[in-house]
Design a protein around this motif. Structure first.
Motif, PDB file in Angstrom:
ATOM      1  N   LEU A   1       6.313 -32.563   3.803  1.00 50.17           N
ATOM      2  CA  LEU A   1       7.702 -32.454   3.356  1.00 50.17           C
ATOM      3  C   LEU A   1       7.971 -33.100   1.993  1.00 50.17           C
ATOM      4  O   LEU A   1       8.635 -32.474   1.152  1.00 50.17           O
ATOM      5  N   PRO A   2       7.484 -34.310   1.718  1.00 49.85           N
ATOM      6  CA  PRO A   2       7.736 -34.870   0.378  1.00 49.85           C
ATOM      7  C   PRO A   2       7.082 -34.044  -0.733  1.00 49.85           C
ATOM      8  O   PRO A   2       7.670 -33.868  -1.802  1.00 49.85           O
ATOM      9  N   ILE A   3       5.894 -33.518  -0.466  1.00 55.48           N
ATOM     10  CA  ILE A   3       5.195 -32.688  -1.455  1.00 55.48           C
ATOM     11  C   ILE A   3       5.978 -31.401  -1.688  1.00 55.48           C
ATOM     12  O   ILE A   3       6.152 -30.958  -2.830  1.00 55.48           O
ATOM     13  N   LEU A   4       6.480 -30.822  -0.621  1.00 51.93           N
ATOM     14  CA  LEU A   4       7.238 -29.580  -0.724  1.00 51.93           C
ATOM     15  C   LEU A   4       8.566 -29.797  -1.458  1.00 51.93           C
ATOM     16  O   LEU A   4       8.941 -28.998  -2.319  1.00 51.93           O
ATOM     17  N   THR A   5       9.247 -30.876  -1.143  1.00 50.53           N
ATOM     18  CA  THR A   5      10.506 -31.196  -1.822  1.00 50.53           C
ATOM     19  C   THR A   5      10.277 -31.397  -3.315  1.00 50.53           C
ATOM     20  O   THR A   5      11.047 -30.910  -4.145  1.00 50.53           O
ATOM     21  N   LYS A   6       9.199 -32.074  -3.655  1.00 52.86           N
ATOM     22  CA  LYS A   6       8.856 -32.275  -5.062  1.00 52.86           C
ATOM     23  C   LYS A   6       8.545 -30.938  -5.738  1.00 52.86           C
ATOM     24  O   LYS A   6       8.932 -30.708  -6.879  1.00 52.86           O
ATOM     25  N   ALA A   7       7.865 -30.044  -5.015  1.00 51.15           N
ATOM     26  CA  ALA A   7       7.546 -28.723  -5.564  1.00 51.15           C
ATOM     27  C   ALA A   7       8.828 -27.942  -5.866  1.00 51.15           C
ATOM     28  O   ALA A   7       8.933 -27.298  -6.913  1.00 51.15           O
ATOM     29  N   PHE A   8       9.806 -28.002  -4.966  1.00 46.76           N
ATOM     30  CA  PHE A   8      11.072 -27.300  -5.179  1.00 46.76           C
ATOM     31  C   PHE A   8      11.800 -27.836  -6.409  1.00 46.76           C
ATOM     32  O   PHE A   8      12.280 -27.068  -7.231  1.00 46.76           O
ATOM     33  N   THR A   9      11.897 -29.144  -6.517  1.00 42.99           N
ATOM     34  CA  THR A   9      12.642 -29.729  -7.633  1.00 42.99           C
ATOM     35  C   THR A   9      11.883 -29.610  -8.954  1.00 42.99           C
ATOM     36  O   THR A   9      12.500 -29.469 -10.007  1.00 42.99           O
ATOM     37  N   HIS A  10      10.555 -29.641  -8.900  1.00 42.26           N
ATOM     38  CA  HIS A  10       9.744 -29.534 -10.113  1.00 42.26           C
ATOM     39  C   HIS A  10       9.991 -28.212 -10.837  1.00 42.26           C
ATOM     40  O   HIS A  10       9.999 -28.153 -12.065  1.00 42.26           O
ATOM     41  N   CYS A  11      10.214 -27.154 -10.074  1.00 41.27           N
ATOM     42  CA  CYS A  11      10.414 -25.849 -10.700  1.00 41.27           C
ATOM     43  C   CYS A  11      11.902 -25.529 -10.878  1.00 41.27           C
ATOM     44  O   CYS A  11      12.248 -24.408 -11.241  1.00 41.27           O
ATOM     45  N   GLY A  12      12.775 -26.489 -10.611  1.00 44.28           N
ATOM     46  CA  GLY A  12      14.201 -26.287 -10.838  1.00 44.28           C
ATOM     47  C   GLY A  12      14.930 -25.591  -9.708  1.00 44.28           C
ATOM     48  O   GLY A  12      16.022 -25.077  -9.907  1.00 44.28           O
ATOM     49  N   GLY A  13      14.346 -25.588  -8.522  1.00 47.64           N
ATOM     50  CA  GLY A  13      14.986 -24.946  -7.382  1.00 47.64           C
ATOM     51  C   GLY A  13      16.076 -25.813  -6.780  1.00 47.64           C
ATOM     52  O   GLY A  13      16.024 -27.034  -6.833  1.00 47.64           O
ATOM     53  N   TRP A  14      17.085 -25.166  -6.213  1.00 48.47           N
ATOM     54  CA  TRP A  14      18.161 -25.851  -5.524  1.00 48.47           C
ATOM     55  C   TRP A  14      18.010 -25.588  -4.037  1.00 48.47           C
ATOM     56  O   TRP A  14      18.075 -24.445  -3.588  1.00 48.47           O
ATOM     57  N   VAL A  15      17.807 -26.639  -3.263  1.00 46.27           N
ATOM     58  CA  VAL A  15      17.691 -26.484  -1.811  1.00 46.27           C
ATOM     59  C   VAL A  15      19.104 -26.384  -1.254  1.00 46.27           C
ATOM     60  O   VAL A  15      19.881 -27.334  -1.325  1.00 46.27           O
ATOM     61  N   LEU A  16      19.427 -25.225  -0.711  1.00 46.05           N
ATOM     62  CA  LEU A  16      20.754 -24.981  -0.149  1.00 46.05           C
ATOM     63  C   LEU A  16      20.841 -25.442   1.295  1.00 46.05           C
ATOM     64  O   LEU A  16      21.899 -25.873   1.751  1.00 46.05           O
ATOM     65  N   ASP A  17      19.729 -25.314   2.015  1.00 43.29           N
ATOM     66  CA  ASP A  17      19.718 -25.672   3.433  1.00 43.29           C
ATOM     67  C   ASP A  17      18.296 -25.994   3.845  1.00 43.29           C
ATOM     68  O   ASP A  17      17.347 -25.378   3.360  1.00 43.29           O
ATOM     69  N   ARG A  18      18.173 -26.956   4.711  1.00 48.12           N
ATOM     70  CA  ARG A  18      16.871 -27.337   5.276  1.00 48.12           C
ATOM     71  C   ARG A  18      17.137 -27.671   6.734  1.00 48.12           C
ATOM     72  O   ARG A  18      17.962 -28.533   7.045  1.00 48.12           O
ATOM     73  N   LYS A  19      16.447 -26.953   7.623  1.00 49.43           N
ATOM     74  CA  LYS A  19      16.693 -27.229   9.037  1.00 49.43           C
ATOM     75  C   LYS A  19      15.416 -27.036   9.850  1.00 49.43           C
ATOM     76  O   LYS A  19      14.523 -26.279   9.481  1.00 49.43           O
ATOM     77  N   THR A  20      15.372 -27.729  10.953  1.00 51.83           N
ATOM     78  CA  THR A  20      14.288 -27.589  11.913  1.00 51.83           C
ATOM     79  C   THR A  20      14.741 -26.559  12.933  1.00 51.83           C
ATOM     80  O   THR A  20      15.766 -26.734  13.592  1.00 51.83           O
ATOM     81  N   THR A  21      13.993 -25.468  13.038  1.00 55.35           N
ATOM     82  CA  THR A  21      14.391 -24.393  13.950  1.00 55.35           C
ATOM     83  C   THR A  21      13.692 -24.482  15.302  1.00 55.35           C
ATOM     84  O   THR A  21      14.132 -23.872  16.254  1.00 55.35           O
ATOM     85  N   SER A  22      12.573 -25.207  15.360  1.00 58.66           N
ATOM     86  CA  SER A  22      11.879 -25.456  16.627  1.00 58.66           C
ATOM     87  C   SER A  22      11.018 -26.698  16.447  1.00 58.66           C
ATOM     88  O   SER A  22      10.988 -27.291  15.367  1.00 58.66           O
ATOM     89  N   ALA A  23      10.291 -27.063  17.483  1.00 51.88           N
ATOM     90  CA  ALA A  23       9.442 -28.248  17.415  1.00 51.88           C
ATOM     91  C   ALA A  23       8.353 -28.124  16.357  1.00 51.88           C
ATOM     92  O   ALA A  23       7.849 -29.122  15.840  1.00 51.88           O
TER      93      ALA A  23
END
Length: 121
Positions: free
Chosen positions: A18-40
């Protein structure tokens, strides 16, 4: 605005990815609109990104260790191709919506073993 669905999976621990993925999103200028756990074992991310940065997102996802499905690779490749044409047409700020569903397979395997009462768990 159309949403492009991407599916991927990881054998790594969720807390490590998750931290690596979050960094990847912000590194390329992406805006995370929603983040949710849909199952275990599944998480879903909705983000917006400028089309001109789609190649950075694609390479960041691959570099993060996430395994993308063949359809996800094809979708990202198509978006990268569109980016080239949009750059020539003079619309560099076009925004695309991405929905990434990520499965953590290690959790699924462990959970399945525990639910079946396997002696190996």
């Amino acid at each position: 605005m159309n949403t492009h669905d991407l599916h991927g999976y990881s054998y790594e621990d969720r807390q490590g990815v998750l931290p690596i993925l979050t960094k990847a999103f912000t590194h390329c200028g992406g805006w995370v609109l929603d983040r949710k756990t849909t199952s275990a074992s599944t998480m879903e991310f909705k983000l917006e990104i400028q089309l001109r940065s789609i190649m950075e997102l694609y390479s960041s996802l691959v570099a993060s260790g996430i395994e993308l499905t063949r359809i996800a690779h094809a979708t990202l490749t198509d978006l990268c191709t569109c980016r080239q044409h949009v750059d020539r047409a003079g619309e560099p700020n076009q925004v695309v919506c991405i929905r990434l569903e990520l499965n953590f397979l290690e959790d699924v395997t462990l959970h399945s073993l525990l639910m079946t009462g396997s002696g190996m768990a």
